[in-house]
Design a protein around this motif. Structure first.
Motif, PDB file in Angstrom:
ATOM      1  N   GLN A 119       0.832  -1.207   0.000  1.00  0.00           N
ATOM      2  CA  GLN A 119       0.000   0.000   0.000  1.00  0.00           C
ATOM      3  C   GLN A 119       0.865   1.254   0.000  1.00  0.00           C
ATOM      4  O   GLN A 119       1.787   1.386   0.818  1.00  0.00           O
ATOM      5  CB  GLN A 119      -0.914   0.007   1.223  1.00  0.00           C
ATOM      6  N   VAL A 120       0.552   2.171  -0.879  1.00  0.00           N
ATOM      7  CA  VAL A 120       1.166   3.490  -0.902  1.00  0.00           C
ATOM      8  C   VAL A 120       0.055   4.516  -0.710  1.00  0.00           C
ATOM      9  O   VAL A 120      -0.916   4.529  -1.466  1.00  0.00           O
ATOM     10  CB  VAL A 120       1.904   3.749  -2.230  1.00  0.00           C
ATOM     11  N   THR A 121       0.199   5.350   0.311  1.00  0.00           N
ATOM     12  CA  THR A 121      -0.789   6.384   0.592  1.00  0.00           C
ATOM     13  C   THR A 121      -0.088   7.735   0.620  1.00  0.00           C
ATOM     14  O   THR A 121       0.878   7.914   1.364  1.00  0.00           O
ATOM     15  CB  THR A 121      -1.490   6.139   1.936  1.00  0.00           C
ATOM     16  N   VAL A 122      -0.572   8.658  -0.193  1.00  0.00           N
ATOM     17  CA  VAL A 122       0.007   9.990  -0.279  1.00  0.00           C
ATOM     18  C   VAL A 122      -1.019  10.988   0.243  1.00  0.00           C
ATOM     19  O   VAL A 122      -2.113  11.111  -0.313  1.00  0.00           O
ATOM     20  CB  VAL A 122       0.395  10.341  -1.725  1.00  0.00           C
ATOM     21  N   SER A 123      -0.655  11.668   1.309  1.00  0.00           N
ATOM     22  CA  SER A 123      -1.572  12.643   1.911  1.00  0.00           C
ATOM     23  C   SER A 123      -1.325  14.033   1.336  1.00  0.00           C
ATOM     24  O   SER A 123      -0.204  14.386   0.990  1.00  0.00           O
ATOM     25  CB  SER A 123      -1.394  12.663   3.425  1.00  0.00           C
ATOM     26  N   SER A 124      -2.396  14.813   1.272  1.00  0.00           N
ATOM     27  CA  SER A 124      -2.280  16.163   0.702  1.00  0.00           C
ATOM     28  C   SER A 124      -1.976  17.190   1.771  1.00  0.00           C
ATOM     29  O   SER A 124      -1.985  16.915   2.961  1.00  0.00           O
ATOM     30  CB  SER A 124      -3.588  16.534  -0.003  1.00  0.00           C
TER      31      SER A 124
END
Length: 124
Positions: A119-124
């Motif tokens: 899983q790759v999660t990129v937060s803004s």
């Protein structure tokens, strides 16, 4: 039997970087092209990048060109994906896959072995 195990995923802020790795078991890693795909919730699995058996020729999805770099170390049976300038839209489960040919391929039909994903999660 071929097994592919991804690692390196996680949570990162927009603009950050991650490096994914895919460790392959079994023989003949250097005989086949490898690829990275990703799947976001509710979306189809899509092509990200591919590399030929020698590591010389690569191919990228337009959405990641200039930001992601695919590479491989045939001596270590390992595939990599360096991801820079990450965006929230890069959030997905990332899968590595082994093709049954030696040259780069975009379509999923060319790949016959798949990892479980990271899983790759990129937060803004």
């Amino acid at each position: 039997q071929v097994q592919l195990v991804e690692s390196g995923g996680g949570l990162v802020q927009a603009g950050g970087s991650l490096r994914l790795a895919c460790a392959a078991s079994g023989r003949s890693f250097s005989d086949y092209a490898m690829g990275w795909f990703r799947q976001a919730p509710g979306k189809e699995r899509e092509f990200v990048a591919a590399i030929d058996r020698s590591g010389i020729s690569t191919d990228y999805a337009d959405s990641v060109k200039g930001r992601f770099t695919v590479s491989r170390d045939n001596a270590k049976n390992t595939l990599y994906l360096q991801m820079n300038s990450l965006k929230p839209e890069d959030t997905a489960v990332y899968f590595c896959a082994r093709a049954y040919v030696g040259t780069t391929r975009v379509g999923r039909q060319w790949y016959n072995y798949w990892g479980q994903g990271t899983q790759v999660t990129v937060s803004s």
